[in-house]
Design a protein around this motif. Structure first.
Motif, PDB file in Angstrom:
ATOM      1  N   GLY A 244       0.673  -1.266  -0.083  1.00  0.00           N
ATOM      2  CA  GLY A 244       0.053   0.052  -0.012  1.00  0.00           C
ATOM      3  C   GLY A 244       1.054   1.208  -0.060  1.00  0.00           C
ATOM      4  N   GLU A 245       1.955   1.164   0.677  1.00  0.00           N
ATOM      5  CA  GLU A 245       2.771   2.065   0.805  1.00  0.00           C
ATOM      6  C   GLU A 245       3.595   2.662  -0.689  1.00  0.00           C
ATOM      7  N   ASP A 246       3.603   1.490  -1.398  1.00  0.00           N
ATOM      8  CA  ASP A 246       4.279   1.640  -2.842  1.00  0.00           C
ATOM      9  C   ASP A 246       3.031   2.566  -3.624  1.00  0.00           C
ATOM     10  N   LEU A 247       1.979   2.103  -3.467  1.00  0.00           N
ATOM     11  CA  LEU A 247       0.917   2.710  -4.240  1.00  0.00           C
ATOM     12  C   LEU A 247       0.602   4.216  -3.948  1.00  0.00           C
ATOM     13  N   ALA A 248       0.770   4.271  -2.632  1.00  0.00           N
ATOM     14  CA  ALA A 248       0.226   5.803  -2.208  1.00  0.00           C
ATOM     15  C   ALA A 248       1.487   6.467  -2.385  1.00  0.00           C
ATOM     16  N   ALA A 249       2.690   6.145  -2.397  1.00  0.00           N
ATOM     17  CA  ALA A 249       3.823   7.137  -2.749  1.00  0.00           C
ATOM     18  C   ALA A 249       3.864   7.431  -3.988  1.00  0.00           C
ATOM     19  N   LEU A 250       3.334   6.418  -5.194  1.00  0.00           N
ATOM     20  CA  LEU A 250       3.020   6.667  -6.533  1.00  0.00           C
ATOM     21  C   LEU A 250       2.151   7.632  -6.855  1.00  0.00           C
ATOM     22  N   THR A 251       1.278   7.620  -5.916  1.00  0.00           N
ATOM     23  CA  THR A 251       0.173   8.524  -6.271  1.00  0.00           C
ATOM     24  C   THR A 251       0.463   9.749  -5.804  1.00  0.00           C
ATOM     25  N   ILE A 252       1.224  10.080  -4.622  1.00  0.00           N
ATOM     26  CA  ILE A 252       1.603  11.357  -4.234  1.00  0.00           C
ATOM     27  C   ILE A 252       2.503  11.986  -5.247  1.00  0.00           C
ATOM     28  N   ALA A 253       3.345  10.952  -5.796  1.00  0.00           N
ATOM     29  CA  ALA A 253       4.500  11.765  -6.748  1.00  0.00           C
ATOM     30  C   ALA A 253       3.707  12.254  -8.019  1.00  0.00           C
ATOM     31  N   LEU A 254       2.613  11.396  -8.373  1.00  0.00           N
ATOM     32  CA  LEU A 254       1.957  11.681  -9.793  1.00  0.00           C
ATOM     33  C   LEU A 254       1.223  13.105  -9.483  1.00  0.00           C
ATOM     34  N   GLU A 255       0.789  13.339  -8.060  1.00  0.00           N
ATOM     35  CA  GLU A 255       0.064  14.628  -7.956  1.00  0.00           C
ATOM     36  C   GLU A 255       1.159  15.698  -7.682  1.00  0.00           C
ATOM     37  N   TYR A 256       2.268  15.650  -7.233  1.00  0.00           N
ATOM     38  CA  TYR A 256       3.167  16.573  -6.990  1.00  0.00           C
ATOM     39  C   TYR A 256       3.739  16.928  -8.315  1.00  0.00           C
ATOM     40  N   HIS A 299       2.797  16.942   0.817  1.00  0.00           N
ATOM     41  CA  HIS A 299       2.380  18.053  -0.266  1.00  0.00           C
ATOM     42  C   HIS A 299       2.685  19.208   0.724  1.00  0.00           C
ATOM     43  N   ASN A 300       2.542  19.370   2.187  1.00  0.00           N
ATOM     44  CA  ASN A 300       2.695  20.682   2.727  1.00  0.00           C
ATOM     45  C   ASN A 300       4.021  21.066   2.995  1.00  0.00           C
TER      46      ASN A 300
END
Length: 341
Positions: A244-256, A299-300
């Motif tokens: 789950g951490e891999d998927l979440a990190a990927l998502t945060i990076a795409l947002e960033y 993000h903050n």
């Protein structure tokens, strides 16, 4: 996540774990816990709230808890267990094996329980109230402000006679406090709450044509350029995502990298479904969402809670991958292999 949605989530958790929750509260309330101990609980639970606004004030309040804070800190799980279970060693042992459940219990006490009331009662009954009156007043002011910022409590709660009678603040001081935070953090209207979260991001992607990765990237970037390259790279990375951490990190990076719009406050499940269409072997939504909530603070200020340090490292790795992809195609350069350092 809307706080109302989070309240419902915790209410459901409480129904499923009523005995443990009651046992936890009994352990905390059954002995003479100090105000400092209650603030330890409060600051720990507040720091665990998803997407906690940066304006929330935590930590020592002037010299009120300075000695206690320097000794124990206000956010450690070890200190938390010691405070909760000091007089109940059996429950202490149980909590050591169920730390996540304990965390949920404390969050439930903060979000839908009576922790605010308990703290207010402690300030009023402080054994050295005369010596620390100014600090205690500032602490109440802080509690009120934090509760309005996070929407855990509203002005009606603090203005109710039952609560106001316990405050050290005068009517004018309470009004000034409520007015100050109402003007700084105005609660969105009912219509805006349906489409906007606290940071002003859309929570419903009204213009999205279809729930596919290609459509979401085009919708997010406002362009069909580079969509195929981004999708190809994302699919490649999904093959390597095992947690789950891999998927979440990927998502945060795409947002960033602004390849996708921010999916917090209700969009994580939609994006998980989009990714699942590309790779049905990825972990479940709940597993991804738990990590996403923990990593979102990236993000903050680029920082995340210590326990998510490995996730922050993954975010940075993904950002490098997608920034290079973005730059290559923005400059019209064909994709080449990246030499590992």
């Amino acid at each position: 996540m809307y706080i109302e949605e989070y309240k419902k989530e915790l209410e459901n958790w409480k129904k499923d774990h009523t005995n443990f929750y009651n046992e936890c509260l009994h352990a905390m309330k059954n002995h003479k816990a100090t105000l400092g101990a209650y603030m330890h609980i409060y600051d720990y639970a507040m720091s665990e709230l998803p997407n906690l606004p940066g304006q929330v004030e935590l930590g020592a309040c002037e010299d009120l808890f300075m000695i206690y804070h320097e000794k124990s800190g206000f956010n450690g799980m070890a200190g938390m267990l010691n405070l909760l279970c000091y007089y109940d060693k059996f429950f202490y042992a149980k909590c050591l094996l169920q730390k996540e459940k304990l965390k949920k219990a404390l969050l439930t006490w903060l979000v839908i329980g009576d922790l605010h009331t308990c703290i207010i009662n402690k300030t009023v009954r402080h054994p050295n109230k005369d010596d620390y009156e100014e600090g205690l007043r500032k602490l109440q002011y802080r509690l009120i402000g934090n509760s309005l910022i996070t929407e855990l409590k509203n002005a009606d709660y603090w203005s109710s006679q039952r609560i106001f009678d316990k405050l050290l603040l005068s009517k004018d001081e309470l009004k000034e406090c409520l007015d100050r935070y109402a003007s700084t953090f105005p609660k969105a209207s009912k219509e805006n709450q349906q489409s906007t979260n606290k940071r002003g991001r859309k929570t419903k992607f009204d213009g999205l044509k279809e729930n596919t990765l290609e459509a979401f990237i085009e919708y997010s970037t406002g362009s069909c350029n580079n969509v195929d390259a981004y999708v190809k790279k994302i699919v490649q990375q999904l093959e390597l995502c095992t947690t789950g951490e891999d998927l979440a990190a990927l998502t945060i990076a795409l947002e960033y990298c602004k390849i996708i719009k921010c999916v917090d406050n209700g969009g994580v499940k939609m994006f998980w479904e989009i990714l699942h269409k590309k790779n049905t072997n990825i972990v479940g939504y709940e597993t991804m969402n738990d990590s996403y909530k923990g990593l979102f603070s990236f993000h903050n200020n680029g920082k995340v809670p210590l326990k998510f340090a490995s996730g922050r490292k993954k975010i940075l790795e993904y950002i490098k991958i997608f920034q290079e992809t973005k730059n290559e195609h923005d400059n019209g350069v064909q994709e080449t292999s990246i030499e590992a350092n």
